[in-house]
Design a protein around this motif. Structure first.
Motif, short mmCIF file in Angstrom:
data_model
loop_
_atom_site.label_atom_id
_atom_site.label_comp_id
_atom_site.label_asym_id
_atom_site.label_seq_id
_atom_site.Cartn_x
_atom_site.Cartn_y
_atom_site.Cartn_z
N PRO A 1 -2.37 -2.83 7.05
CA PRO A 1 -2.83 -2.99 5.82
C PRO A 1 -3.79 -4.08 5.21
N LEU A 2 -3.47 -5.03 5.48
CA LEU A 2 -4.53 -5.41 4.72
C LEU A 2 -6.51 -5.53 5.16
N SER A 3 -6.61 -4.88 5.49
CA SER A 3 -8.00 -4.21 5.31
C SER A 3 -8.51 -3.34 4.28
N GLN A 4 -10.00 -4.52 4.41
CA GLN A 4 -10.54 -3.75 3.45
C GLN A 4 -10.87 -2.33 3.04
N GLU A 5 -11.11 -1.10 4.07
CA GLU A 5 -11.01 -0.40 4.14
C GLU A 5 -9.64 0.72 3.79
N ASP A 6 -10.23 1.66 2.63
CA ASP A 6 -8.94 2.32 2.18
C ASP A 6 -9.14 3.72 2.88
N VAL A 7 -7.65 3.25 4.07
CA VAL A 7 -7.43 5.38 4.26
C VAL A 7 -6.73 5.47 3.90
N VAL A 8 -5.78 6.29 4.04
CA VAL A 8 -4.72 7.14 3.62
C VAL A 8 -4.40 8.52 4.53
N TRP A 9 -3.80 8.50 5.13
CA TRP A 9 -3.13 10.54 5.38
C TRP A 9 -1.79 10.93 4.25
N VAL A 10 -2.56 12.05 4.74
CA VAL A 10 -2.09 12.66 3.34
C VAL A 10 -1.27 13.62 4.09
N ALA A 11 -0.19 14.84 3.72
CA ALA A 11 0.43 15.95 4.13
C ALA A 11 1.21 16.42 3.12
N GLU A 12 1.64 17.42 3.50
CA GLU A 12 2.96 18.27 2.71
C GLU A 12 3.68 17.74 3.34
N GLN A 13 4.78 17.04 1.65
CA GLN A 13 6.11 16.28 2.16
C GLN A 13 6.96 17.80 1.93
N SER A 14 6.90 18.81 1.26
CA SER A 14 8.02 20.17 1.11
C SER A 14 7.29 21.10 0.35
#
Length: 186
Positions: free
Chosen positions: A59-72
């Motif tokens: 969480p405190l990294s300088q690299e932005d990584v996001v997990w993106v998925a269908e919620q519904s």
């Protein structure tokens, strides 16, 4: 755990080592690939579920990584796995009339969820809280007030987006996206 209370959603993050920091957004969108394109991350993605994506949880990294998925159907979830929060991209994602909610937690402090409607920041409508309040969602969780507060907020979001967090939420296929430098305005 078949007997787990459906409001006990925060415990899934605690069990998986993701409770130290939690930054998540829910966006009304046609599908998760449209959101990945808007994030400008389509070149740097990895197909995986959240159980796999959590290996990159820093969480405190300088690299932005996001997990993106269908919620519904009609809703997409964005969970910050590393780096900064996806809230900066929510306004442009909703400018065509969609809605978005954002919830975050850091070191025993929960930020009240924020709401964007059609590209505009607004107060969350009061009736958004009615059902989870009536059903006691804020009373479920460990002895920690943080767990109960997050369960309340997560229940309200589940009723809005059509899906509660459970074991299958973590096995939903999605895309782990590295956000290129400069893709999000400061």
């Amino acid at each position: 755990m078949a007997d787990r209370d459906r409001f006990d959603q925060w415990s899934y993050f605690e069990e998986r080592g993701l409770a130290g920091a939690f930054v998540c957004s829910w966006v009304e969108a046609p599908d998760h690939r449209a959101v990945v394109t808007a994030l400008r991350a389509e070149e740097e993605t990895l197909v995986c579920d959240l159980n796999q994506a959590r290996r990159w949880h820093h969480p405190l990294s300088q690299e932005d990584v996001v997990w993106v998925a269908e919620q519904s159907p009609g809703w997409v979830v964005l969970l910050a796995v590393s780096g900064l929060s996806p809230w900066r991209i929510l306004e442009p994602l909703t400018q065509l009339g969609g809605r978005a909610y954002h919830l975050s937690y850091y070191v025993d402090e929960v930020s009240e969820p924020v709401y964007i409607n059609g590209g505009e920041w607004e107060d969350i409508p009061e009736d958004h809280w009615d059902r989870p309040r009536q059903e006691g969602a804020g009373l479920v969780g460990s002895s920690s007030g943080v767990a109960r507060e997050l369960n309340f907020y997560l229940a309200a979001l589940a009723y809005t987006t059509g899906r509660f967090i459970d074991d299958t939420w973590f096995t939903t296929p999605g895309l782990l996206c590295r956000i290129p430098d400069g893709a999000w305005a400061p």
